[in-house]
Design an enzyme around this catalytic site. Structure first.
Site, short mmCIF file in Angstrom:
data_model
loop_
_atom_site.label_atom_id
_atom_site.label_comp_id
_atom_site.label_asym_id
_atom_site.label_seq_id
_atom_site.Cartn_x
_atom_site.Cartn_y
_atom_site.Cartn_z
N PHE A 134 0.86 -1.18 0.00
CA PHE A 134 0.00 0.00 0.00
C PHE A 134 0.89 1.23 0.00
CE2 PHE A 134 -2.27 3.20 2.67
CZ PHE A 134 -3.52 3.22 2.10
N ILE A 168 7.26 1.63 2.70
CA ILE A 168 6.14 0.81 2.27
C ILE A 168 6.36 -0.66 2.66
CG2 ILE A 168 4.70 0.13 0.28
CD1 ILE A 168 4.77 3.22 1.09
N GLU A 368 0.38 4.27 10.61
CA GLU A 368 -1.09 4.32 10.67
C GLU A 368 -1.57 5.47 11.56
OE1 GLU A 368 -3.06 1.73 9.32
OE2 GLU A 368 -1.42 0.45 8.68
C1 LIG Z 1 7.90 0.14 9.74
C2 LIG Z 1 7.01 1.09 9.00
C3 LIG Z 1 6.12 0.59 8.04
C4 LIG Z 1 5.30 1.47 7.33
N1 LIG Z 1 4.47 0.96 6.34
C5 LIG Z 1 3.78 1.84 5.55
C6 LIG Z 1 3.03 1.33 4.43
O1 LIG Z 1 2.92 0.12 4.21
N2 LIG Z 1 2.43 2.23 3.60
C7 LIG Z 1 2.51 3.58 3.81
O2 LIG Z 1 1.95 4.34 3.02
N3 LIG Z 1 3.21 4.07 4.87
C8 LIG Z 1 3.85 3.24 5.73
N4 LIG Z 1 4.59 3.71 6.79
C9 LIG Z 1 4.70 5.18 6.97
C10 LIG Z 1 3.95 5.72 8.15
O3 LIG Z 1 2.58 5.68 7.95
C11 LIG Z 1 4.48 7.14 8.41
O4 LIG Z 1 5.78 6.99 8.94
C12 LIG Z 1 3.61 7.95 9.33
O5 LIG Z 1 2.42 8.33 8.69
C13 LIG Z 1 4.31 9.22 9.86
O6 LIG Z 1 4.88 9.93 8.82
P1 LIG Z 1 6.43 10.41 8.92
O7 LIG Z 1 7.24 9.25 9.34
O8 LIG Z 1 6.73 11.10 7.66
O9 LIG Z 1 6.43 11.44 10.12
P2 LIG Z 1 6.03 13.00 10.08
O10 LIG Z 1 4.66 13.14 9.51
O11 LIG Z 1 7.14 13.77 9.48
O12 LIG Z 1 5.95 13.31 11.64
C14 LIG Z 1 7.11 13.53 12.45
C15 LIG Z 1 6.62 13.95 13.85
O13 LIG Z 1 5.87 15.18 13.72
C16 LIG Z 1 4.59 15.01 14.33
N5 LIG Z 1 3.57 15.80 13.63
C17 LIG Z 1 3.29 15.84 12.29
N6 LIG Z 1 2.27 16.69 12.06
C18 LIG Z 1 1.90 17.18 13.27
C19 LIG Z 1 0.88 18.07 13.70
N7 LIG Z 1 0.01 18.63 12.84
N8 LIG Z 1 0.79 18.35 15.03
C20 LIG Z 1 1.63 17.77 15.92
N9 LIG Z 1 2.60 16.91 15.59
C21 LIG Z 1 2.72 16.62 14.27
C22 LIG Z 1 4.30 13.52 14.17
O14 LIG Z 1 3.30 13.10 15.09
C23 LIG Z 1 5.68 12.94 14.48
O15 LIG Z 1 5.88 12.89 15.87
C24 LIG Z 1 5.37 2.86 7.59
C25 LIG Z 1 6.23 3.33 8.58
C26 LIG Z 1 7.03 2.46 9.28
C27 LIG Z 1 7.94 3.00 10.34
#
Ligand SMILES: Cc1cc2nc3c(=O)[nH]c(=O)nc-3n(C[C@H](O)[C@H](O)[C@H](O)COP(=O)(O)OP(=O)(O)OC[C@H]3O[C@@H](n4cnc5c(N)ncnc54)[C@H](O)[C@@H]3O)c2cc1C
Length: 389
Positions: A134, A168, A368
């Site tokens: 996904f 992903i 998620e």
């Molecule tokens: C092992 C693993 C598997 C994954 N698998 C998938 C997958 O299969 N498909 C997929 O699409 N994605 C996947 N992901 C991605 C995952 O969904 C994202 O990592 C997640 O949505 C957070 O995005 P980011 O890591 O870019 O963090 P960011 O969005 O950059 O956030 C960094 C920090 O800022 C905080 N933050 C951001 N916005 C705000 C706000 N408005 N107010 C306060 N705090 C905020 C966040 O809470 C976090 O603490 C996976 C991640 C991991 C680690």
């Protein structure tokens, strides 16, 4: 001896389950004991997911199990939750695999796909013959996926997709990628067979969490797809968000599985490890830790069950799922960390499952929807004011 609650089912929640739900739970639990536990440390250490289990998971009916038709099991939401709990009691990597396949890949096809798309993909995915991934997150679009850059443009009847997806799960082992991309009409989902020219995937290495799970970067370099590759039934960010809500429901349960394993390990250790000539479980501070862990485990499992019953009654809202995910992953991490302290130095090795679960839960806390985002979703539901954008 006076009657006492069972340490691993203190609130006797077992009685709230139907016979069929207990049977499904026991089948998954037996499979995890036989197939996952003997090897999991090796897979975790090697950073591998044993892909050969996909067909076994399919044969047990666990892939897309809460959907209906197309060779899926058609189970209720509680049974699906219980399966997630038992899988994650083994390792979060296995629950992640089942969540991605069933909730993130099969669900959008089942919900938003054309009849041809459903018939062509769902039975093979239910059998574990076709693996899905996904693709929503991008290097610069995580918590705010609406700002994705990946685009799909029309070229005659065809679609041409360009962009990069990051983090992903199953990316490099998938046969089919569900890719969300920006179009002139808004965000749409595309079914991308991974052997399409221009599609490539490379794994993220040096992870210290969810090691028994494949995590990849996807590159779409002018990937040309036929007109019928798009999911016809949804446009806009609500499409991928609805899939995430499905998968998060599994996390609400799964996190309690990881927590239960940590609690059980700490309880056994505390009653057998002696210092000062007696079991460490006899000291008040250890008992406090165990009591707090039992409290978190039982209330979290009860919450999962409540949300499961709401889902089966068609009353579950995404905000309810946010509350469940926020509470249960936070509780599970707390339980894992406390369990680690009870194990002392032994708690830092793979000889015991606790630090593996603890590290896995750090990913579960982030993916998620992070703790912060779910907090703000609840805040918005309470106040009517959106604080995250
Ligand atoms: C092992 C693993 C598997 C994954 N698998 C998938 C997958 O299969 N498909 C997929 O699409 N994605 C996947 N992901 C991605 C995952 O969904 C994202 O990592 C997640 O949505 C957070 O995005 P980011 O890591 O870019 O963090 P960011 O969005 O950059 O956030 C960094 C920090 O800022 C905080 N933050 C951001 N916005 C705000 C706000 N408005 N107010 C306060 N705090 C905020 C966040 O809470 C976090 O603490 C996976 C991640 C991991 C680690």
């Amino acid at each position: 001896m006076a009657e006492s609650p069972h340490p691993l089912d203190f609130l006797a929640l077992d009685h709230l389950l139907s016979q069929e739900e207990r049977a499904i739970r026991d089948t998954v639990s037996d499979w995890v004991r036989e197939r996952v536990l003997p090897e999991i440390e090796t897979w975790f250490e090697a950073g591998e997911f044993p892909l050969e289990v996909a067909k076994e998971l399919g044969a047990m009916g666990l892939l897309g199990m809460h959907l209906s038709g197309y060779e899926t099991a058609g189970s209720n939401a509680v049974a699906y939750g219980l399966a997630c709990l038992e899988l994650e009691a083994g390792d979060s990597g296995f629950r992640s695999f089942v969540s991605v396949q069933g909730s993130l890949c099969m669900f959008p096809i089942w919900k938003y796909g054309s009849q041809e798309q459903k018939e062509s993909w769902l039975p093979r995915m239910a059998r574990g013959e076709v693996i899905g991934c996904f693709g929503l997150t991008e290097p610069d679009a995580g918590s705010d996926p609406g700002r994705m850059r990946t685009s799909a443009r029309r070229d005659g009847e065809d679609w041409v997709l360009s962009g990069t997806k990051m983090w992903i799960t199953n990316g490099s082992v998938a046969d089919l990628a569900i890719v969300w991309a920006r179009t002139d009409e808004g965000i749409r989902g595309f079914l991308v067979p991974t052997d399409t020219p221009g599609f490539s995937a490379s794994d993220v290495h040096r992870k210290l969490s969810l090691r028994a799970s494949v995590t990849s970067e996807l590159v779409l370099d002018d990937v040309r797809l036929p007109a019928d590759a798009a999911l016809p039934g949804v446009t806009g960010i609500k499409g991928p968000l609805s899939c995430l809500s499905e998968a998060r429901f599994g996390i609400v349960w799964g996190a309690m599985g990881a927590a239960r394993t940590c609690f059980r390990t700490a309880l056994e250790y505390a009653t057998t490890r002696e210092q000062w000539g007696r079991p460490i479980g006899g000291f008040q501070l250890t008992q406090r830790k165990l009591a707090e862990m039992a409290l978190g485990l039982n209330t979290g499992t009860l919450l999962a069950l409540h949300l499961g019953r709401m889902k089966d009654e068609g009353r579950l809202l995404p905000q309810h799922v946010s509350m469940g995910k926020l509470n249960n992953v936070r509780e599970a991490l707390e339980i894992a960390r406390e369990a680690r302290t009870i194990l002392g130095a032994s708690g830092i090795t793979l000889e015991y499952p606790v630090i593996r679960h603890m590290n896995n839960l750090e990913s579960v806390l982030t993916y998620e929807g992070t703790t912060e985002i779910h907090t703000l979703v609840i805040g918005e539901a309470l106040t009517g004011l959106r604080a995250y954008e």
